[in-house]
Scaffold this motif. Structure first.
Motif, PDB file in Angstrom:
ATOM      1  N   VAL A  51      38.724  24.278 -60.251  1.00 44.66           N
ATOM      2  CA  VAL A  51      37.695  24.562 -61.245  1.00 44.66           C
ATOM      3  C   VAL A  51      38.157  23.942 -62.554  1.00 44.66           C
ATOM      4  O   VAL A  51      39.202  24.318 -63.089  1.00 44.66           O
ATOM      5  CB  VAL A  51      37.480  26.078 -61.432  1.00 44.66           C
ATOM      6  N   ILE A  52      37.380  22.965 -63.061  1.00 43.46           N
ATOM      7  CA  ILE A  52      37.800  22.237 -64.256  1.00 43.46           C
ATOM      8  C   ILE A  52      36.672  22.199 -65.281  1.00 43.46           C
ATOM      9  O   ILE A  52      35.544  22.598 -65.012  1.00 43.46           O
ATOM     10  CB  ILE A  52      38.244  20.797 -63.919  1.00 43.46           C
ATOM     11  N   TYR A  76      36.336  19.501 -56.465  1.00 40.06           N
ATOM     12  CA  TYR A  76      36.371  20.191 -57.754  1.00 40.06           C
ATOM     13  C   TYR A  76      34.961  20.537 -58.210  1.00 40.06           C
ATOM     14  O   TYR A  76      33.981  19.884 -57.843  1.00 40.06           O
ATOM     15  CB  TYR A  76      37.112  19.388 -58.824  1.00 40.06           C
ATOM     16  N   VAL A  77      34.883  21.605 -59.002  1.00 34.94           N
ATOM     17  CA  VAL A  77      33.623  22.076 -59.571  1.00 34.94           C
ATOM     18  C   VAL A  77      33.849  22.313 -61.055  1.00 34.94           C
ATOM     19  O   VAL A  77      34.992  22.360 -61.520  1.00 34.94           O
ATOM     20  CB  VAL A  77      33.135  23.375 -58.890  1.00 34.94           C
ATOM     21  N   PHE A  78      32.760  22.468 -61.783  1.00 33.05           N
ATOM     22  CA  PHE A  78      32.868  22.608 -63.226  1.00 33.05           C
ATOM     23  C   PHE A  78      32.613  24.042 -63.683  1.00 33.05           C
ATOM     24  O   PHE A  78      31.788  24.761 -63.113  1.00 33.05           O
ATOM     25  CB  PHE A  78      31.867  21.684 -63.924  1.00 33.05           C
ATOM     26  N   GLN A  79      33.332  24.416 -64.730  1.00 30.95           N
ATOM     27  CA  GLN A  79      33.085  25.663 -65.445  1.00 30.95           C
ATOM     28  C   GLN A  79      32.842  25.323 -66.908  1.00 30.95           C
ATOM     29  O   GLN A  79      33.610  24.576 -67.519  1.00 30.95           O
ATOM     30  CB  GLN A  79      34.285  26.615 -65.346  1.00 30.95           C
ATOM     31  N   SER A  80      31.783  25.863 -67.462  1.00 24.84           N
ATOM     32  CA  SER A  80      31.514  25.704 -68.888  1.00 24.84           C
ATOM     33  C   SER A  80      31.038  27.024 -69.443  1.00 24.84           C
ATOM     34  O   SER A  80      30.740  27.971 -68.694  1.00 24.84           O
ATOM     35  CB  SER A  80      30.459  24.621 -69.141  1.00 24.84           C
ATOM     36  N   LYS A  81      30.908  27.084 -70.737  1.00 24.69           N
ATOM     37  CA  LYS A  81      30.398  28.303 -71.367  1.00 24.69           C
ATOM     38  C   LYS A  81      29.004  28.646 -70.858  1.00 24.69           C
ATOM     39  O   LYS A  81      28.625  29.814 -70.753  1.00 24.69           O
ATOM     40  CB  LYS A  81      30.365  28.104 -72.882  1.00 24.69           C
TER      41      LYS A  81
END
Length: 302
Positions: A51-52, A76-81
């Motif tokens: 998770v990046i 990989y997957v994304f994390q954001s606010k």
């Protein structure tokens, strides 16, 4: 099916002063995460999911991911606010600048995780025995099992001389987790160790069992985490620094009677990338492990 390793690597690195997830520490520019992936693969894990943050994607691929993916099933997957929030919820946290913590990160990866899974931080060293322990547990349970697990460490083996650390202090009963209390500021003071909570210093012995965010869950845990996340959003979206923390959610599974968390232990001495001064310590520790044959000099063969 083989379990999955889920790596939480979207942190901001504010104390470290850089993207510590992909900082080189090995003899051939390997990152600390290279060693975690290497250990996990050899201990029975079948896939790694990272998770990046979107803004580090290019560097992440060049410095770590492409190399790992040539040797291991990797994604990989994304994390954001903004992840996992609707428009109304986003309007309530417009001033927020960072993601929402470790439970939020785990939920960002829900669609990519298809088997029971272990969770690790990207900046901590865990040791191969811990991966072996969790691989054994996760390989023995079904996807809908309520028998989760964690590996705990002795507090004194997880301290940093560079500054304070955040640890979940555990109580254990009959080999199972009873509770975790998150202590966000534990540090050395003179010859002792203290935890600062609400402005008060609480002495610790250094022999307490603590969580290093090394958990093992069945897929059923996602149900619990979604409930926790929904409750968190109701009360905390307006708070700039509040985080949805995995040790709290894991403890809630036990507290609510929705499952158990088998408490395994590790005698390993922690090292990790929390402060700038830690980089050389990690480099020296890895070099010593290569010297004694714990790791090969060339980690990946292609």
């Amino acid at each position: 099916m083989k379990p999955t390793l889920l790596v939480l690597a979207a942190g901001m690195g504010s104390r470290y002063g850089g993207v510590k997830q992909i900082d080189a520490v090995g003899k051939n520019n390997e990152c600390l995460l290279d060693y975690a992936a290497y250990d996990a693969q050899r201990c029975g894990f079948g896939k790694v999911v990272f998770v990046i943050r979107k803004d580090i994607e290019k560097d992440f691929r060049e410095r770590l991911f492409d190399r790992v993916a040539r040797n291991f099933d990797a994604e990989y997957v994304f994390q954001s606010k903004d992840s996992l929030l609707n428009d109304e919820e986003l309007s309530r946290c417009a001033e927020r600048t960072k993601p929402w913590g470790t439970v939020h990160a785990v939920l960002c990866a829900q669609d990519a995780v298809k088997t029971p899974f272990a969770v690790i931080n990207s900046d901590d060293y865990y040791g191969k025995e811990a991966f072996k322990t969790l691989a054994g547990h996760l390989s023995s349970i079904k996807s809908d099992s309520t028998e989760h697990a964690m590996v705990g460490y002795v507090l004194g083996n997880t301290m940093s001389r560079s500054g304070s650390v955040s640890r979940g202090v555990c109580t254990v009963k009959d080999g199972f987790l009873d509770s975790i209390v998150e202590n966000t500021k534990i540090s050395y003071k003179g010859d002792g160790i203290v935890s600062e909570i609400d402005g008060k210093e609480i002495p610790l012995t250094g022999k307490e069992w603590v969580s290093m965010n090394l958990f093992g869950f069945s897929l059923k845990a996602f149900e619990e985490f979604n409930v926790y996340w929904d409750e968190f959003k109701k009360t905390s979206l307006g708070e700039a620094k509040k985080e949805a923390l995995l040790p709290v959610a894991a403890s809630d599974i036990v507290r609510h009677g929705h499952g158990t968390v088998k408490f395994y232990t590790s005698p390993e001495k922690w090292f990790g990338m929390t402060y700038p001064e830690d980089r050389q310590i990690v480099r020296d520790e890895i070099a010593e492990k290569i010297k004694c044959g714990y790791y090969p000099s060339v980690l990946w063969q292609k």
